[in-house]
Design a protein around this motif. Structure first.
Motif, short mmCIF file in Angstrom:
data_model
loop_
_atom_site.label_atom_id
_atom_site.label_comp_id
_atom_site.label_asym_id
_atom_site.label_seq_id
_atom_site.Cartn_x
_atom_site.Cartn_y
_atom_site.Cartn_z
N THR A 1 67.91 99.23 30.57
CA THR A 1 66.53 99.64 30.28
C THR A 1 66.14 100.76 31.24
OG1 THR A 1 65.80 97.91 31.74
CG2 THR A 1 65.82 97.42 29.40
N GLN A 2 65.52 101.78 30.66
CA GLN A 2 65.12 102.93 31.47
C GLN A 2 63.91 102.55 32.30
OE1 GLN A 2 66.75 105.94 30.74
NE2 GLN A 2 68.05 104.80 29.35
N SER A 3 63.77 103.21 33.40
CA SER A 3 62.62 102.92 34.24
C SER A 3 61.39 103.65 33.73
CB SER A 3 62.91 103.33 35.68
OG SER A 3 63.29 104.69 35.70
N SER A 4 61.60 104.79 33.08
CA SER A 4 60.43 105.54 32.62
C SER A 4 59.88 104.91 31.35
CB SER A 4 60.81 106.99 32.35
OG SER A 4 61.79 107.02 31.35
N PRO A 5 58.60 104.78 31.24
CA PRO A 5 58.03 104.17 30.04
C PRO A 5 58.17 105.11 28.85
CG PRO A 5 56.28 104.97 31.46
CD PRO A 5 57.55 105.20 32.20
N THR A 6 58.71 104.64 27.78
CA THR A 6 58.92 105.53 26.64
C THR A 6 57.80 105.40 25.64
OG1 THR A 6 60.30 103.80 25.76
CG2 THR A 6 61.42 105.66 26.78
N HIS A 7 57.73 104.28 24.99
CA HIS A 7 56.82 104.17 23.86
C HIS A 7 56.09 102.85 23.97
CE1 HIS A 7 55.50 104.63 19.74
NE2 HIS A 7 55.99 105.84 19.79
N SER A 8 54.85 102.82 23.60
CA SER A 8 54.13 101.57 23.77
C SER A 8 54.41 100.60 22.64
CB SER A 8 52.63 101.84 23.87
OG SER A 8 52.23 102.53 22.71
N THR A 9 54.63 101.12 21.42
CA THR A 9 54.81 100.19 20.31
C THR A 9 56.25 99.76 20.14
OG1 THR A 9 53.23 101.62 19.22
CG2 THR A 9 54.07 99.78 17.97
N MET A 10 57.16 100.70 20.27
CA MET A 10 58.55 100.36 20.00
C MET A 10 59.17 99.82 21.27
SD MET A 10 61.10 102.72 17.71
CE MET A 10 60.68 104.15 18.55
N LEU A 11 60.05 98.86 21.09
CA LEU A 11 60.74 98.31 22.25
C LEU A 11 61.73 99.34 22.78
CD1 LEU A 11 61.65 94.79 20.97
CD2 LEU A 11 59.97 95.37 22.67
N GLN A 12 62.10 99.18 24.03
CA GLN A 12 63.03 100.14 24.62
C GLN A 12 64.38 100.09 23.96
OE1 GLN A 12 63.01 99.70 28.83
NE2 GLN A 12 61.22 101.01 29.01
N SER A 13 64.79 98.90 23.52
CA SER A 13 66.09 98.80 22.85
C SER A 13 66.07 99.62 21.57
CB SER A 13 66.43 97.35 22.56
OG SER A 13 65.36 96.72 21.89
N TYR A 14 65.00 99.51 20.79
CA TYR A 14 64.92 100.27 19.55
C TYR A 14 64.78 101.76 19.83
CZ TYR A 14 64.08 95.76 17.27
OH TYR A 14 64.19 94.47 16.82
N SER A 15 64.02 102.11 20.85
CA SER A 15 63.87 103.53 21.18
C SER A 15 65.22 104.12 21.55
CB SER A 15 62.94 103.73 22.38
OG SER A 15 61.68 103.28 22.11
N ALA A 16 65.98 103.38 22.36
CA ALA A 16 67.28 103.89 22.77
C ALA A 16 68.19 104.05 21.57
CB ALA A 16 67.91 102.94 23.79
N LEU A 17 68.12 103.07 20.64
CA LEU A 17 68.96 103.15 19.45
C LEU A 17 68.58 104.35 18.59
CD1 LEU A 17 71.03 102.00 17.49
CD2 LEU A 17 69.33 100.39 16.70
N LEU A 18 67.27 104.55 18.40
CA LEU A 18 66.82 105.67 17.58
C LEU A 18 67.23 106.99 18.21
CD1 LEU A 18 65.19 105.71 14.97
CD2 LEU A 18 63.16 106.17 16.31
N LYS A 19 67.10 107.05 19.53
CA LYS A 19 67.47 108.29 20.22
C LYS A 19 68.97 108.55 20.07
CE LYS A 19 66.21 110.78 24.15
NZ LYS A 19 66.25 111.19 25.30
N SER A 20 69.76 107.48 20.23
CA SER A 20 71.21 107.63 20.11
C SER A 20 71.60 108.07 18.70
CB SER A 20 71.86 106.30 20.48
OG SER A 20 73.19 106.28 20.09
#
Lengths: 387, 277
Positions: free
Chosen positions: A196-215
């Motif tokens: 999990t990244q330390s920087s806050p990415t998105h408030s609605t999406m979980l970090q796991s999903y954000s990372a997957l979408l980015k990948s």
């Protein structure tokens, strides 16, 4: 766009006001010929096979490029996982690229379990640069004694033959040979490898999903799957398999609580996935453990954000296992949604009660009461794929 | 544009009621074919159309409109159609990049609790800027009243926006487009649960539907046949006029059955489908 391919015969009378006639010369259509795809007979969309021919039939000929297939998992995730493996195996045989994401099992394990294709002419791709077989000098073993005039002709392009077929059959008792599997390019996303990244990415999406979408976006962009990418390269399809989204291992609490705190994480991810898919030459299969999600309305919005949706219900461990009506089958299959992209009407399946059966060489889907001899009286078409 | 629906609603490209807020809704069905009808109707009527396409790509609507005889690409070029492609704009918000280009309209994805103010600002600024320009422009074409189409509102609920925020948004749009500019608004809202069920599940979309029904002047509610799935009759449409007269509400309801085919949809009175007769 879900890759609409213009068919040559479609009249377009309103093309230009300066044409005196509406006659359009039948030019060569702009169909991109990618191995393992074919245009739909209904609306000219580009389709790929899911790996299960009876499922292709239910979905209107195949899975349209740019769409998502949602599979609601059966209780023990046995048959949904099987369909995911069929989907990925079909990608290997058609030489598409794969992207596998999982939180529970390592994607490499899923890839090692792919079923072996049943085809005599699936060429074992040796890892050489050129896939086309040219006139190579034959070994003395292959030297022809009788038809020696044909000795110097190039070998039959067996690689092309296997990829020009739409939909293959697999033997689930054997796993795919490593040589065939390694010839396909696979991208992996294993959640424990992405801290999990330390920087806050998105408030609605979980970090796991954000990372997957980015990948996903990175892979699509880097490998040139975007529709807007230059046409000089030969195009290919990216097959995306996302295993068990919404489960606890992705960090989502949809399956644990009645009122989940991140109730919009998965739906926002699916919206982003749809946006990515519509602008690229890719196809996604997503499995969701829907039997753990209590909120029916949430399941409804998840279904609506995917284009195709089927649900599997296996008989294992339920009282239906001993029901004589279902003794030949392994479970029920529900078609929840069929898309109608680029057209007004969709082709819904004729029968709504379908059951499936996993045999060694085929995954059959048919309507149980119509498969016996009797109901020819009703004049119903059989869904069963006879092969 | 479906000719039978035009005769049911008493609207043609040459004459239609202005200042209407039309709600298209469905329950366990798909009413998006009606959106295509209204899109082609208002484009043919030479109105300026603002389309918030939040769930499908532009090519999808373009392909269907082609079958209905209207070219969206041409309308966009002429300036008659302003299309917000929600999917495309959302990617820059969902996957934060260093260079964030794109309109602010989909900013609600970043923090849905804030509401849909940015989306409304997008609508308001583009609608009022163009209507101001129309009056004194030389060489500009004469367009009809402005029309706003939204497909669809329920996806906003799935993305985390609250029901109150969506109702506020629709109210503001109605005030701007219908009352101030005498244009029309058509919105699609989808619902999943059964009406009779006492469900806490689908509270969000039920409340949204009820709130929108009170705001609108014409509803078209699509649902499946009460007797089950049929291949030849795809469902039924309930049309309800909610005219606000001086002496109170006067609601007139009619029910039709419909079948969607390749180039349109046919509507008929209950039980008179050609497959049955």
């Amino acid at each position: 766009m879900a890759a609409p391919m213009s068919s040559a015969g479609k009249p377009s009378a309103e093309r230009s006001p300066f044409n005196t006639t509406s006659f359009q010369k039948k030019t060569r259509s702009r169909l991109i010929s990618i191995p393992g795809t074919r245009p739909s007979v209904q609306n000219g969309q580009l389709l790929v096979s899911t790996g299960v021919t009876s499922l292709d039939y239910l979905l209107g000929g195949g899975l349209a490029v740019g769409t998502v297939l949602l599979i609601e998992e059966d209780r023990y995730d046995s048959y949904s996982r099987m369909i995911l493996k069929y989907f990925l195996a079909e990608g290997v045989v058609c030489r598409h690229e794969l992207f596998v994401a999982a939180a529970h099992d390592n994607p490499d394990d899923i890839l090692q379990e792919l079923p072996a294709p049943i085809l005599d002419d699936v060429a074992i791709h040796k890892p050489v640069e050129q896939p086309r077989l040219s006139c190579e000098p034959q070994d003395s073993l292959d030297a022809m004694k009788i038809a020696w005039r044909y000795q110097n002709l190039p070998k039959v392009q067996s690689a092309l033959a296997s990829s020009s077929r739409f939909g293959h059959y697999y033997d689930v008792s054997k796993t795919m040979e490593p040589e065939i599997r390694q010839a396909a390019k696979c991208h992996r996303f294993y959640l424990p490898e992405h801290p999990t990244q330390s920087s806050p990415t998105h408030s609605t999406m979980l970090q796991s999903y954000s990372a997957l979408l980015k990948s996903l976006q990175e892979v699509i962009h880097r490998e040139g799957f975007e529709v807007a990418a230059p046409m000089s390269k030969s195009r290919n399809i990216l097959r995306i398999g996302l295993h068990s989204l919404g489960s606890v291992l992705w960090g989502d609490d949809l399956c644990c609580h009645d009122n989940p705190s991140n109730s919009h994480a998965l739906t926002t991810f699916l919206y982003g996935l749809r946006a990515l898919l519509r602008s690229s030459l890719s196809v996604a299969v997503v499995t969701v453990p829907s039997h753990l999600i209590q909120d029916r309305a949430l399941m409804g919005s998840i279904t609506r954000l995917c284009d195709n949706a089927i649900a599997l219900e296996s008989f294992k461990g339920s009282e239906r296992e001993t029901n004589p009506l279902y003794k030949d089958y392994h479970g029920l299959l529900y078609v929840r949604q069929v898309p109608h992209l680029n057209c007004l009407a969709s082709k819904l399946p004729d029968h709504k009660d379908l059951a499936f059966k996993l045999k060694r060489k085929q995954f059959t889907i048919e309507a149980p009461c119509h498969s016996r001899g009797g109901p020819a009286l009703f004049g119903c078409a059989q869904v069963r794929n006879t092969n | 544009m479906f000719t039978e629906l035009n005769s049911i609603l008493n609207s043609t490209p040459d004459s239609f009621t202005q200042g209407e807020f039309i709600l298209v809704s469905d329950r366990r069905s798909d009413a998006s074919f009606l959106i295509h009808h209204f899109l082609s109707l208002y484009l043919r009527a030479r109105c300026r159309v603002w389309f918030l396409g939040l769930v499908q790509s532009f090519n999808h609507y373009s392909a269907v409109s082609q079958r209905l005889g209207v070219s969206l690409a041409q309308a966009k070029e002429k300036g008659q159609l302003v299309f917000l492609e929600g999917l495309k704009e959302s990617l820059s918000v969902l996957i934060p990049q260093e260079t964030n280009t794109g309109s602010q309209a989909m900013d609600f994805l970043r923090d849905p609790a804030v509401g849909l103010k940015s989306l409304y600002e997008f609508v308001r600024s583009s609608v009022s800027s163009s209507s101001g320009r129309d009056e004194g422009a030389d060489g500009a074409e004469e367009w009809g009243p402005p029309v706003l189409l939204v497909d669809d509102l329920s996806v906003l609920l799935s993305l985390g926006v609250s029901v109150g925020a969506v109702l506020d948004f629709s109210h503001y749009c109605r005030a701007t487009v219908c009352s101030q500019l005498q244009g029309n608004v058509v919105m699609l809202a989808r619902c999943d649960g059964e009406e009779e069920e006492d469900d806490e599940d689908d509270e969000g979309s039920e409340r949204l539907l009820k709130g929108l029904t009170h705001q609108c002047s014409l509803t078209l509610h699509v649902q499946g046949l009460p007797t089950g799935y049929c291949r030849d009759i795809h469902g039924q449409v309930e049309v309800c006029w909610r005219r606000r007269q001086g002496d109170g509400q006067h609601a007139q309801k009619k029910v039709f059955q419909y079948k969607v085919h390749d180039k349109g949809a046919s509507f008929f009175a209950r039980g008179t489908s050609s497959a049955v007769l």
